[in-house]
Scaffold this motif. Sequence first.
Motif, PDB file in Angstrom:
ATOM      1  N   GLY A  53       0.784  -1.232   0.000  1.00 41.37           N
ATOM      2  CA  GLY A  53       0.000   0.000   0.000  1.00 41.37           C
ATOM      3  C   GLY A  53       0.810   1.273   0.000  1.00 41.37           C
ATOM      4  N   TYR A  54       2.143   1.150  -0.115  1.00 40.10           N
ATOM      5  CA  TYR A  54       3.018   2.329  -0.142  1.00 40.10           C
ATOM      6  C   TYR A  54       3.371   2.624  -1.599  1.00 40.10           C
ATOM      7  N   SER A  55       2.426   3.258  -2.279  1.00 42.75           N
ATOM      8  CA  SER A  55       2.555   3.463  -3.721  1.00 42.75           C
ATOM      9  C   SER A  55       3.132   4.820  -4.093  1.00 42.75           C
ATOM     10  N   HIS A  56       3.359   5.670  -3.113  1.00 44.93           N
ATOM     11  CA  HIS A  56       3.904   7.002  -3.371  1.00 44.93           C
ATOM     12  C   HIS A  56       5.363   7.028  -2.894  1.00 44.93           C
ATOM     13  N   ILE A  57       6.276   7.173  -3.833  1.00 45.86           N
ATOM     14  CA  ILE A  57       7.702   7.070  -3.517  1.00 45.86           C
ATOM     15  C   ILE A  57       8.467   8.238  -4.135  1.00 45.86           C
ATOM     16  N   ALA A  58       9.238   8.916  -3.297  1.00 47.28           N
ATOM     17  CA  ALA A  58      10.144   9.971  -3.757  1.00 47.28           C
ATOM     18  C   ALA A  58      11.558   9.496  -3.467  1.00 47.28           C
ATOM     19  N   GLU A  59      12.425   9.559  -4.465  1.00 45.26           N
ATOM     20  CA  GLU A  59      13.795   9.081  -4.258  1.00 45.26           C
ATOM     21  C   GLU A  59      14.807  10.059  -4.838  1.00 45.26           C
ATOM     22  N   PHE A  60      15.972  10.061  -4.239  1.00 47.89           N
ATOM     23  CA  PHE A  60      17.103  10.849  -4.710  1.00 47.89           C
ATOM     24  C   PHE A  60      18.314   9.966  -4.474  1.00 47.89           C
ATOM     25  N   GLY A  61      18.733   9.238  -5.522  1.00 43.34           N
ATOM     26  CA  GLY A  61      19.741   8.207  -5.324  1.00 43.34           C
ATOM     27  C   GLY A  61      20.881   8.263  -6.312  1.00 43.34           C
ATOM     28  N   GLN A  62      21.950   7.520  -5.975  1.00 41.51           N
ATOM     29  CA  GLN A  62      23.116   7.405  -6.829  1.00 41.51           C
ATOM     30  C   GLN A  62      23.725   6.031  -6.606  1.00 41.51           C
ATOM     31  N   VAL A  68      18.695   8.986  -0.454  1.00 40.34           N
ATOM     32  CA  VAL A  68      17.553   9.126   0.458  1.00 40.34           C
ATOM     33  C   VAL A  68      16.271   8.837  -0.317  1.00 40.34           C
ATOM     34  N   ALA A  69      15.259   8.394   0.415  1.00 41.00           N
ATOM     35  CA  ALA A  69      13.972   8.110  -0.211  1.00 41.00           C
ATOM     36  C   ALA A  69      12.865   8.268   0.819  1.00 41.00           C
ATOM     37  N   ILE A  70      11.657   8.543   0.337  1.00 43.32           N
ATOM     38  CA  ILE A  70      10.472   8.622   1.184  1.00 43.32           C
ATOM     39  C   ILE A  70       9.383   7.773   0.542  1.00 43.32           C
ATOM     40  N   VAL A  71       8.832   6.840   1.315  1.00 41.01           N
ATOM     41  CA  VAL A  71       7.716   6.016   0.832  1.00 41.01           C
ATOM     42  C   VAL A  71       6.493   6.335   1.692  1.00 41.01           C
ATOM     43  N   SER A  72       5.325   6.379   1.045  1.00 38.64           N
ATOM     44  CA  SER A  72       4.144   6.874   1.745  1.00 38.64           C
ATOM     45  C   SER A  72       2.882   6.178   1.251  1.00 38.64           C
ATOM     46  N   ARG A  73       1.923   6.051   2.163  1.00 38.88           N
ATOM     47  CA  ARG A  73       0.586   5.617   1.754  1.00 38.88           C
ATOM     48  C   ARG A  73      -0.194   6.791   1.168  1.00 38.88           C
ATOM     49  N   MET A  74       0.197   7.993   1.554  1.00 38.59           N
ATOM     50  CA  MET A  74      -0.532   9.196   1.181  1.00 38.59           C
ATOM     51  C   MET A  74       0.131   9.880  -0.007  1.00 38.59           C
ATOM     52  N   PRO A  75      -0.646  10.481  -0.895  1.00 42.10           N
ATOM     53  CA  PRO A  75      -0.048  11.184  -2.036  1.00 42.10           C
ATOM     54  C   PRO A  75       0.675  12.451  -1.584  1.00 42.10           C
ATOM     55  N   PHE A  84      23.956  20.115  -1.126  1.00 44.20           N
ATOM     56  CA  PHE A  84      24.784  20.874  -0.197  1.00 44.20           C
ATOM     57  C   PHE A  84      26.255  20.768  -0.596  1.00 44.20           C
ATOM     58  N   CYS A  85      27.000  21.786  -0.253  1.00 45.61           N
ATOM     59  CA  CYS A  85      28.462  21.797  -0.387  1.00 45.61           C
ATOM     60  C   CYS A  85      28.919  21.609  -1.832  1.00 45.61           C
ATOM     61  N   GLY A  86      28.082  22.002  -2.779  1.00 40.01           N
ATOM     62  CA  GLY A  86      28.464  21.878  -4.174  1.00 40.01           C
ATOM     63  C   GLY A  86      28.555  20.452  -4.672  1.00 40.01           C
ATOM     64  N   LYS A  87      27.919  19.526  -3.956  1.00 45.20           N
ATOM     65  CA  LYS A  87      27.961  18.107  -4.324  1.00 45.20           C
ATOM     66  C   LYS A  87      26.552  17.603  -4.617  1.00 45.20           C
ATOM     67  N   ASP A  88      26.414  16.759  -5.617  1.00 41.60           N
ATOM     68  CA  ASP A  88      25.140  16.096  -5.885  1.00 41.60           C
ATOM     69  C   ASP A  88      25.182  14.693  -5.299  1.00 41.60           C
ATOM     70  N   ASP A  89      25.338  14.628  -3.965  1.00 40.05           N
ATOM     71  CA  ASP A  89      25.519  13.328  -3.323  1.00 40.05           C
ATOM     72  C   ASP A  89      24.274  12.835  -2.588  1.00 40.05           C
ATOM     73  N   CYS A  90      23.127  13.366  -2.967  1.00 43.43           N
ATOM     74  CA  CYS A  90      21.839  12.749  -2.596  1.00 43.43           C
ATOM     75  C   CYS A  90      21.653  12.619  -1.086  1.00 43.43           C
ATOM     76  N   ARG A  91      21.639  13.748  -0.395  1.00 37.75           N
ATOM     77  CA  ARG A  91      21.525  13.734   1.057  1.00 37.75           C
ATOM     78  C   ARG A  91      20.267  14.418   1.586  1.00 37.75           C
ATOM     79  N   HIS A  92      19.405  14.885   0.713  1.00 36.81           N
ATOM     80  CA  HIS A  92      18.164  15.519   1.171  1.00 36.81           C
ATOM     81  C   HIS A  92      17.049  15.272   0.171  1.00 36.81           C
ATOM     82  N   ILE A  93      15.876  14.980   0.708  1.00 37.85           N
ATOM     83  CA  ILE A  93      14.667  14.979  -0.093  1.00 37.85           C
ATOM     84  C   ILE A  93      13.513  15.375   0.820  1.00 37.85           C
ATOM     85  N   SER A  94      12.569  16.132   0.286  1.00 44.24           N
ATOM     86  CA  SER A  94      11.412  16.535   1.089  1.00 44.24           C
ATOM     87  C   SER A  94      10.142  16.340   0.290  1.00 44.24           C
TER      88      SER A  94
END
Length: 270
Positions: A53-62, A68-75, A84-94
């Motif tokens: 039932g966790y069909s809503h997924i936001a991810e920022f990966g390498q 990081v990723a967020i999985v949710s039942r809610m849309p 951050f720090c001039g790097k695309d190292d996938c450390r934040h998602i909201s």
Amino acid sequence: MTLKIATWNINSVRLRIGLVERVLNELKPDVLCLQETKCPQGQFPSGPLNVLGYSHIAEFGQKGYHGVAIVSRMPFTSQFSKSFCGKDDCRHISISLGNKKPVTIHNLYVPSGGDEPDPKINEKFAHKLKFIDELHDWFSKDVITKGHEGIVVGDLNIAPLEHDVWSHKDLLKVVSHTPVETEGLIRVMKAGNWVDLMRQHTPASEKLYTWWSYRAKDWALANRGRRLDHIWSTPELSPSCKNITILREARGWTQASDHVPVMATFDLKI
């Protein structure tokens, strides 16, 4: 309504997707925020989570590191990732939930900082301190909570208080509990006017851990833990946080992460 938000450094989501399913079945969070997914963008193992039932997924990966990723039942009503720090190292998602009273959830994975707490000789520690400074500046601009409520979760890789570690004296020169880190994280909290929800429910005078090293032969017996995983909220939300759950037993599961899931239960309308 009851809103349950959990956070967990999974240390490779594809390796431990079975444990993610177990946590979803046992804790039944509405939202689960994962760190250190180590999963390339677009390859997140969503199938088993959709079944639950966790069909809503936001991810920022390498590949291979961080993520990081967020999985949710809610849309989601929106999602956003910041570098951050001039790097695309996938450390934040909201993501944001709700329309009438939207809540934005920030999922963070702060750099661990390596082993040597000296930024002059350890680039990883210098990166960590710079990340904390940028996080402070971002929160202090009031762009995070303006017009809506906010929650910050994640592996912040810092145990800020004396009883967030097994021995304050022994760890003062160990990365994750050095004064420059702990003071920096407290500045970050103050900059965003965040409330430490875990310490709202467990007094600062009591030991509280979410991480136990792989290096310990018997982690449970030694109990040399640290509180590296956190849940914060804006002041308006903090009274609605009715419970904090730390799934300590997950550290003893087969092929466990060295972190355990932490969940906050809120009583609110969004």
